[in-house]
Design a protein around this motif. Structure first.
Motif, PDB file in Angstrom:
ATOM      1  N   ALA A  66     -42.729 -46.344   5.186  1.00 50.03           N
ATOM      2  CA  ALA A  66     -41.463 -46.912   6.007  1.00 50.03           C
ATOM      3  C   ALA A  66     -41.354 -48.170   5.579  1.00 50.03           C
ATOM      4  O   ALA A  66     -40.652 -48.831   5.203  1.00 50.03           O
ATOM      5  CB  ALA A  66     -41.640 -46.798   7.522  1.00 50.03           C
ATOM      6  N   VAL A  67     -42.988 -49.056   5.567  1.00 54.20           N
ATOM      7  CA  VAL A  67     -42.981 -50.446   5.274  1.00 54.20           C
ATOM      8  C   VAL A  67     -42.421 -50.494   3.566  1.00 54.20           C
ATOM      9  O   VAL A  67     -41.734 -51.502   3.168  1.00 54.20           O
ATOM     10  CB  VAL A  67     -44.218 -50.925   5.423  1.00 54.20           C
ATOM     11  CG1 VAL A  67     -44.360 -52.548   5.051  1.00 54.20           C
ATOM     12  CG2 VAL A  67     -44.621 -50.832   7.032  1.00 54.20           C
TER      13      VAL A  67
ATOM     14  N   TYR B  99     -48.911 -51.997  -1.090  1.00 53.76           N
ATOM     15  CA  TYR B  99     -48.628 -50.947  -0.716  1.00 53.76           C
ATOM     16  C   TYR B  99     -48.559 -49.749  -1.522  1.00 53.76           C
ATOM     17  O   TYR B  99     -48.807 -48.603  -1.282  1.00 53.76           O
ATOM     18  CB  TYR B  99     -47.308 -50.892   0.108  1.00 53.76           C
ATOM     19  CG  TYR B  99     -47.380 -51.527   1.717  1.00 53.76           C
ATOM     20  CD1 TYR B  99     -47.530 -50.649   2.604  1.00 53.76           C
ATOM     21  CD2 TYR B  99     -47.666 -52.870   1.718  1.00 53.76           C
ATOM     22  CE1 TYR B  99     -47.574 -51.124   3.870  1.00 53.76           C
ATOM     23  CE2 TYR B  99     -47.777 -53.295   3.132  1.00 53.76           C
ATOM     24  CZ  TYR B  99     -47.753 -52.433   4.249  1.00 53.76           C
ATOM     25  OH  TYR B  99     -48.035 -52.956   5.689  1.00 53.76           O
TER      26      TYR B  99
ATOM     27  N   ASP C 275     -46.070 -44.516   8.321  1.00 53.23           N
ATOM     28  CA  ASP C 275     -45.708 -45.722   8.652  1.00 53.23           C
ATOM     29  C   ASP C 275     -45.870 -46.953   7.400  1.00 53.23           C
ATOM     30  O   ASP C 275     -45.090 -47.450   7.186  1.00 53.23           O
ATOM     31  CB  ASP C 275     -46.929 -46.419   9.687  1.00 53.23           C
ATOM     32  CG  ASP C 275     -46.598 -45.919  11.228  1.00 53.23           C
ATOM     33  OD1 ASP C 275     -45.340 -45.459  11.493  1.00 53.23           O
ATOM     34  OD2 ASP C 275     -47.495 -45.931  11.842  1.00 53.23           O
ATOM     35  N   GLU C 276     -46.936 -46.564   6.552  1.00 55.26           N
ATOM     36  CA  GLU C 276     -46.672 -47.273   5.387  1.00 55.26           C
ATOM     37  C   GLU C 276     -45.841 -46.895   4.429  1.00 55.26           C
ATOM     38  O   GLU C 276     -45.053 -48.139   3.914  1.00 55.26           O
ATOM     39  CB  GLU C 276     -48.069 -46.876   4.524  1.00 55.26           C
ATOM     40  CG  GLU C 276     -49.483 -47.616   5.322  1.00 55.26           C
ATOM     41  CD  GLU C 276     -50.774 -47.014   4.921  1.00 55.26           C
ATOM     42  OE1 GLU C 276     -50.542 -46.093   4.053  1.00 55.26           O
ATOM     43  OE2 GLU C 276     -51.636 -47.552   5.355  1.00 55.26           O
TER      44      GLU C 276
END
Lengths: 237, 237
Positions: A91-92, A162, A88-89
DNA sequence: CTCGGACAAATGGTATACCAGAATCATGCG
DNA sequence: CGCATGATTCTGGTATACCATTTGTCCGAG
């Protein structure tokens, strides 16, 4: 990263919370503080020679960055994200970097492009020497520079967060050398796209880069690690 | 938002740092604490009936969210971003929400879509009544729900942070009613796109939504506010 | 009257003491 | 011998005292 008056200052006072956060961050990312290990305020405060108050503040900073997990009335622990969280991270991060690349193609100055190109060359050069950690650091710095060249401080800040959050897992999963050639190819392509102001090409290379990263991370979790986020890996009998 | 064990709990103890942060956040966003006003630890600690320590922590949370600006050895002040900063943040928020909308089209459950549709209806209904604040809150909640329906917690978290950071300026700039019809049209379109799993259409409406927001904010800064971020607007002669 | 410097009040930063809840371990009962 | 249970210890949360720096102010020299 949170607030810094002089970006390049090596932190005059190593007892300041930002410096403490930096040190703890490094210890977490390098694995000195493995995932799941508790951060007891008193112990670490004494170890680092400060009081609990600034250490506490540093821990909160790291918690915000997602590197440690706070639990009410219980010791904070070094975060141990599972595959799903990491993907998920990533992807961000991908979206943020795509946006950054797009902006960079539009607004990067010649100096910034030169700087990025220098970093890319350094990556390629050090890659030959075989020092994985240096290569990795330079690679991250280059990606950061690309986003910074977009001249959107908010984006650069979030992107940097991130990057930091994913530093360790990226490092751990980067062991496979098979795709090294593709990485360098992507880097060359990014530079070319940047000088040509070709956003589409830039985005394609960034996508390719992240496809590789995603693959590596998935492989890493499949082989090495166990995927459950619980991670009580400290005290085996 | 930062860490919450029970998302729906209305915070049992109002003296906890998270609750303090929430209260201060509200005071900042509603303008009780106008941009540029200093946050003196002792004063506010006494005012809220707590010690400096938890208040300090709350201030740090808000600083991380970008709502207050920390200055070394000086009182933190309520942030007063200029037009450029706000536009940058809106640009990032747009990308985050576009990604969220895309994910939502792919992964939203029927229940989630229904919930979003309910929120959209509430927005339309309350819009008729004319209560701008309620409409605005519901609108934000709906956007949050859309991103949440993408089932990417990291994205939802970051998106939520940007929403919070932009809450005040969005509210201030939303005064123009001329584009109200377009907003409602976009909302309807988003719902339709969601039920049809039509990502392209969803993205188009989100883009339209943000185009309007950008326009409103630019207008707001051009007319009402002066664009310099310095903002020493507290003590007139 | 203005400017400069020194003193005093204020304020953020840090250390420490105290408190409440949780985890742990010992102990005694089944 | 195992398990429930209570006391002890450990740990995060909070309040408070202390320190360093800054800032506002007042006095005096020019």
């Amino acid at each position: 990263m949170t607030q810094n008056p002089v970006p390049d200052a090596p932190d005059s006072d190593p007892t300041r919370p930002t410096a403490l956060a930096r040190r703890l961050r490094r210890e977490i990312l390098t694995g000195v503080l493995p995932p799941g290990s508790p951060i007891k305020e008193r112990d670490h405060a004494e170890r680092l020679g400060v009081s609990r108050t600034p250490l506490r503040e540093a821990v909160r900073v790291l918690a915000q960055e997602g590197l440690v997990t706070l639990r009410p009335l219980r010791s904070p622990v070094v975060a141990d994200p599972g595959l799903a969280e990491v993907l998920d991270e990533i992807a961000v991060l991908r979206r943020l970097e795509l946006f950054g690349g797009e902006l960079a193609c539009a607004h990067a100055t010649a100096d910034e492009i030169a700087h990025i190109a220098r970093l890319a060359e350094a990556v390629a050069r050090d890659h030959a020497t075989g020092d994985r950690l240096d290569v990795f650091d330079l690679d991250m710095e280059m990606h950061r520079a690309i986003v910074a060249a977009g001249h959107n401080p908010a984006l650069a800040r979030t992107h940097g967060e991130y990057l930091a959050r994913l530093w360790r897992i990226r490092f751990l999963s980067a062991s496979t050398r098979t795709d090294a050639e593709r990485v360098l190819h992507d880097h060359r392509g990014m530079i070319e796209a940047l000088v040509a102001r070709d956003a589409a090409r830039m985005l394609a290379h960034i996508d390719s880069h992240f496809d590789g990263l995603t693959r590596n991370v998935a492989t890493h979790f499949r082989t090495e690690g166990r995927e459950r986020p619980g991670g009580m890996a400290e005290d085996g009998p």
